[in-house]
Every structure is written in structure tokens, then in C-alpha cells.
Design an enzyme around this catalytic site. Structure first.
Site, PDB file in Angstrom:
ATOM      1  N   ASP A  10      41.524  46.502  31.451  1.00  0.00           N
ATOM      2  CA  ASP A  10      42.664  45.925  30.730  1.00  0.00           C
ATOM      3  C   ASP A  10      42.170  44.658  30.031  1.00  0.00           C
ATOM      4  OD1 ASP A  10      42.646  43.855  32.563  1.00  0.00           O
ATOM      5  OD2 ASP A  10      44.686  44.181  33.282  1.00  0.00           O
ATOM      6  N   GLY A  70      40.297  43.093  39.412  1.00  0.00           N
ATOM      7  CA  GLY A  70      39.794  44.389  39.890  1.00  0.00           C
ATOM      8  C   GLY A  70      40.749  45.026  40.886  1.00  0.00           C
ATOM      9  N   GLY A  72      44.373  45.378  40.845  1.00  0.00           N
ATOM     10  CA  GLY A  72      45.430  46.265  40.344  1.00  0.00           C
ATOM     11  C   GLY A  72      44.892  47.599  39.878  1.00  0.00           C
ATOM     12  N   HIS A 100      28.654  54.854  52.742  1.00  0.00           N
ATOM     13  CA  HIS A 100      29.683  55.269  53.702  1.00  0.00           C
ATOM     14  C   HIS A 100      30.906  55.914  53.058  1.00  0.00           C
ATOM     15  CE1 HIS A 100      28.286  52.377  57.155  1.00  0.00           C
ATOM     16  NE2 HIS A 100      27.317  53.153  56.707  1.00  0.00           N
ATOM     17  N   ASN A 101      31.289  55.426  51.882  1.00  0.00           N
ATOM     18  CA  ASN A 101      32.556  55.890  51.278  1.00  0.00           C
ATOM     19  C   ASN A 101      32.353  56.883  50.149  1.00  0.00           C
ATOM     20  OD1 ASN A 101      32.998  52.477  51.549  1.00  0.00           O
ATOM     21  ND2 ASN A 101      34.134  53.853  52.880  1.00  0.00           N
ATOM     22  N   ARG A 134      28.573  61.474  59.867  1.00  0.00           N
ATOM     23  CA  ARG A 134      29.841  61.063  60.475  1.00  0.00           C
ATOM     24  C   ARG A 134      30.863  60.593  59.440  1.00  0.00           C
ATOM     25  NH1 ARG A 134      26.554  56.642  60.742  1.00  0.00           N
ATOM     26  NH2 ARG A 134      27.498  54.564  60.544  1.00  0.00           N
ATOM     27  N   HIS A 135      30.387  60.235  58.249  1.00  0.00           N
ATOM     28  CA  HIS A 135      31.312  59.735  57.216  1.00  0.00           C
ATOM     29  C   HIS A 135      32.083  60.856  56.541  1.00  0.00           C
ATOM     30  CE1 HIS A 135      29.573  55.864  57.838  1.00  0.00           C
ATOM     31  NE2 HIS A 135      28.368  56.364  57.634  1.00  0.00           N
TER      32      HIS A 135
HETATM   33  C1  RB5 Z   1      46.678  40.928  34.000  1.00  0.00           C
HETATM   34  O1  RB5 Z   1      47.139  39.657  33.677  1.00  0.00           O
HETATM   35  C2  RB5 Z   1      46.242  40.980  35.460  1.00  0.00           C
HETATM   36  O2  RB5 Z   1      47.356  40.974  36.280  1.00  0.00           O
HETATM   37  C3  RB5 Z   1      45.408  42.206  35.700  1.00  0.00           C
HETATM   38  O3  RB5 Z   1      44.292  42.165  34.877  1.00  0.00           O
HETATM   39  C4  RB5 Z   1      44.856  42.390  37.106  1.00  0.00           C
HETATM   40  O4  RB5 Z   1      44.204  41.256  37.552  1.00  0.00           O
HETATM   41  C5  RB5 Z   1      45.779  42.950  38.098  1.00  0.00           C
HETATM   42  O5  RB5 Z   1      45.410  43.219  39.240  1.00  0.00           O
END
Ligand code: RB5
Length: 149
Positions: A10, A70, A72, A100-101, A134-135
Site C-alpha cells: 500500500d 507489515g 495489516g 518451520h512455517n 514434525r512441522h
Molecule cells: C496505512 O496508513 C497503514 O495503516 C497501513 O499501511 C498499515 O500499516 C496497516 O497495517
């Protein structure tokens, strides 16, 4: 043939996404860009949906998602069946997210200050092998949560 990577962000991480694209292209990867393509405000769930949809269409080694923190965009990606998106903090989490993931997406924040360079975290993720064993049962349990009511 070059391995393919899908990337999206974003407005909170446009610069970081461009930096990562250059790095990956310079490291021999073919990078598909799911946007955004400028710093105009965008909703990170839309980008997560687009990038993950493209990844699930096939042919990609892994994906990278970035927003301001990172957080959201990784939460949004992890709502999509088949996606395991790891929010990385350092070289250790980069390694474990694969070992592991077996993450198929990694996420970063464009407004976050990392002690380890993002490029090094990406390379650590790429070079690490999934340990399986195991993972595997745990990953299967994660998949079964996709059908949780
Ligand atoms: C956008 O302003 C911000 O909320 C978005 O980039 C992010 O950090 C959300 O988790």
C-alpha cells in the site's frame, strides 16, 4: 528459467516495494508487481487480495507484501486459503518462517526500522529450506483452521 516472485504494497511502503523489486531483479528473479504504483492512498486488503490471487494462480516461488507496519497486509493475506504470510522482524524470523512455517509470503513494514537489512532477510528466507517432519502436521492443522466456523 528465472523464478517468479509476486510483490504488493500500500502507500505506506511504496518506496520499500520499489527497493525490493530492484534487489530481486538484480538477484535474478522475475518480479510481478501487484501495485500500488504510486504513493496515493490505498487499502492494503485490496492489495493482499490481488497479490495472493495472482500467487495462487500458480508459477510463483513466493510473495512479498508490504504496508506501513507489515501488520495489516499480513493479517489480510492470512485470511486467504492457502496463504501463510510471515511478518518478518530479523534474520532469525526470516529463517524460521521457512524452516518451520514454510511461509509462502513474507511481509515487511515500510515505516519500520529494522536492525537487519530487508534484503538480507529476503535472502535468508530464500536460502533456508523447509524442514518438514514434525512441522508438517502443524501446517496441516493450520490448513484445517481455514474451515473453522
Ligand atoms: C496505512 O496508513 C497503514 O495503516 C497501513 O499501511 C498499515 O500499516 C496497516 O497495517
Amino acid at each position: 528459467m528465472k523464478e517468479k516472485v509476486i510483490i504488493g504494497c500500500d502507500h505506506g511502503a511504496f518506496e520499500l516495494k520499489e527497493k525490493i523489486k530492484k534487489f530481486l531483479a538484480g538477484s535474478g528473479y522475475s518480479v510481478s508487481d501487484a501495485g500500488v504504483y504510486n504513493e496515493e492512498r490505498a487499502d492494503y486488503p485490496d492489495i493482499a487480495e490481488k497479490a495472493c490471487g495472482e500467487f495462487l494462480s500458480g508459477g510463483y516461488a513466493f510473495g512479498i507484501l508490504c504496508c506501513g507496519t507489515g501488520i495489516g497486509i499480513s493479517i489480510a493475506a492470512n485470511k486467504i486459503n492457502g496463504i501463510r504470510c510471515a511478518l518478518l522482524h530479523d534474520l532469525y524470523t526470516a529463517e524460521m518462517s521457512k524452516a518451520h512455517n514454510n511461509a509462502n509470503f513474507i511481509a515487511f513494514g515500510g515505516r519500520v526500522s529494522y536492525a537487519d537489512p530487508v534484503e538480507s532477510m529476503i535472502m535468508k528466507f530464500i536460502k533456508t529450506e523447509y524442514e518438514g517432519g514434525r512441522h508438517e502436521g502443524r501446517l496441516q492443522k493450520i490448513s484445517s483452521l481455514e474451515h473453522h466456523l
